[in-house]
Design an enzyme around this catalytic site. Structure first.
Site, PDB file in Angstrom:
ATOM      1  CG  ASP A 126      -1.992  -1.071   1.125  1.00 52.09           C
ATOM      2  OD1 ASP A 126      -2.152  -1.647   0.032  1.00 52.09           O
ATOM      3  OD2 ASP A 126      -2.668  -1.336   2.139  1.00 52.09           O
ATOM      4  N   GLY A 127       2.066   1.173   0.553  1.00 56.36           N
ATOM      5  CA  GLY A 127       2.942   2.335   0.599  1.00 56.36           C
ATOM      6  C   GLY A 127       3.312   2.855  -0.776  1.00 56.36           C
ATOM      7  CG  ASN A 145      -3.984   6.017   3.878  1.00 53.27           C
ATOM      8  OD1 ASN A 145      -4.948   5.713   3.177  1.00 53.27           O
ATOM      9  ND2 ASN A 145      -3.082   5.130   4.259  1.00 53.27           N
ATOM     10  CG  ASP A 200      -1.581   9.227  23.210  1.00 54.62           C
ATOM     11  OD1 ASP A 200      -1.277   9.918  24.191  1.00 54.62           O
ATOM     12  OD2 ASP A 200      -1.433   7.993  23.170  1.00 54.62           O
ATOM     13  CB  THR A 251      -9.286   0.374   5.815  1.00 55.37           C
ATOM     14  OG1 THR A 251      -8.696   0.997   4.664  1.00 55.37           O
ATOM     15  CG2 THR A 251     -10.771   0.171   5.561  1.00 55.37           C
ATOM     16  CB  ALA A 252      -4.825   3.418   7.164  1.00 56.78           C
ATOM     17  CE1 TYR A 253      -2.791   5.508  14.988  1.00 59.17           C
ATOM     18  CE2 TYR A 253      -1.742   7.398  13.956  1.00 59.17           C
ATOM     19  CZ  TYR A 253      -1.987   6.636  15.075  1.00 59.17           C
ATOM     20  OH  TYR A 253      -1.437   6.984  16.278  1.00 59.17           O
TER      21      TYR A 253
END
Length: 354
Positions: free
Chosen positions: A97-98, A196, A226, A237-239
């Site tokens: 994905d990167g 993203n 945080d 769907t990532a972080y």
């Protein structure tokens, strides 16, 4: 009438001639697929192939005499130095994905269609397998493919000018290229296109992050924790998913705001309409500075008086589908995230009457 997400198709006004091949660097397993793909594009399809210069500096490619004739046909470029945005018809990514996120960062305006092959570790955004790449690439060149338009975020960071640096022809005094950098009196302005998410966190400080979030000029909340994630549906769907947010299909026009470990039991992730303008600033009484990153890159410190403005970009990333936007997304949920995978419940046994 609401448009069917599956109705978006790739069509060419004229046959594509140039292709940008992006390969994950420092991965020996991608060398053979990369060579096979480039040979197929140059010799079978007479395409002009663009490759990043650092990819060809790999000793396994530089010292391969058999690959030499193909390599001479390449057009090369360097990130942040050469502008190829108007020279590429479509993009092929080899990796995880990167590589798709990296392709997005190279195009701060309109993005060519992207075909992503799953040769990395996750592969949520890379639906194609490399086994039958010839027929799949041919279909794309012929314009026979479905598309999903992945929205991006347009981000503007305004920093109070704290040290003097002169910019001449886009190059700072230290010789470093200042891409997408503008200077105003007393302010430094940087712009990014993000696929993203934008992440604002407390960095190395042990104190809670304390940032104010504005929506269309109105203060909606202060984040104490945080940090906070502002993401696209693609980034959901990532972080954001790891931080407890819902997962949203990329065809849904939305921006997600997800707190990171908030010091509040009632701070739930929210979804706001695409097109609104978010602004994030340090709270006046914040004990420490904050840090911001864009798709995991360009990390920098945010101090009092600085601001981060975020809205939906008018330049989405057209991602070529393996089947269609709905099927590809749910297959990725199942294969990559094991969404709703569990042991099936047994049915009741039918008792026979005596």
């Amino acid at each position: 009438h609401i448009q069917d997400p599956a109705s978006q198709r790739l069509t060419w006004n004229k046959p594509p001639k140039s292709v940008l091949v992006i390969k994950k660097i420092r991965d020996a397993s991608l060398l053979q697929p990369f060579k096979e793909l480039c040979v197929y594009l140059t010799e079978e399809n007479n395409m002009i192939v663009y490759v990043e210069k650092k990819v060809l500096e790999d000793p396994a490619i530089a010292n391969d005499e058999n690959f030499g004739p193909v390599k001479k046909k390449f057009c090369t470029f360097r990130e942040d130095y050469d502008d190829i945005s108007n020279q590429i018809d479509f993009i092929i990514c080899l990796g995880g994905d990167g590589t798709l996120l990296y392709a997005s960062s190279l195009f701060q305006g309109s993005v060519p269609p992207v075909m992503a092959f799953h040769l990395g570790s996750l592969g949520f955004l890379t639906p194609f397998n490399f086994e039958n790449f010839q027929s799949q690439v041919t279909q794309v060149i012929e314009g026979n493919a479905a598309l999903v338009l992945r929205s991006r975020l347009k981000v503007k960071v305004v920093k109070e000018h704290r040290e003097k640096t002169t910019v001449q022809n886009g190059i700072e005094e230290n010789g470093v290229m200042s891409a997408n950098l503008e200077k105003e009196v007393g302010k430094q302005i940087m712009q990014y296109q993000v696929l993203n998410e934008v992440v604002v966190d407390r960095g190395p400080s042990s104190y809670l992050s304390n940032v104010d979030v504005f929506l269309d000029g109105h203060l909606i909340t202060t984040v104490q924790g945080d940090g906070v994630i502002v993401s696209t549906p693609t980034g959901s769907t990532a972080y954001a998913a790891a931080a407890g947010a819902s997962m949203i299909h990329p065809n849904v026009p939305a921006i997600m705001i997800t707190p990171i470990c908030p010091h509040s039991l009632s701070f739930r992730p929210i979804v706001v309409p695409a097109g609104v303008e978010l602004k994030i600033m340090l709270s006046p009484d914040a004990r420490n500075t904050a840090w911001v990153s864009f798709d995991g890159r360009k990390r920098q410190e945010i101090c009092h008086g600085d601001s981060i403005s975020i809205t939906t970009s008018c330049y989405p990333l057209p991602s070529i589908c393996f089947r269609d936007p709905v099927s590809d997304w749910f297959e990725s949920l199942a294969e990559c995230l094991h969404w709703n995978v569990r042991k099936k419940q047994n049915n009741f046994a039918v008792e026979e009457e005596e």
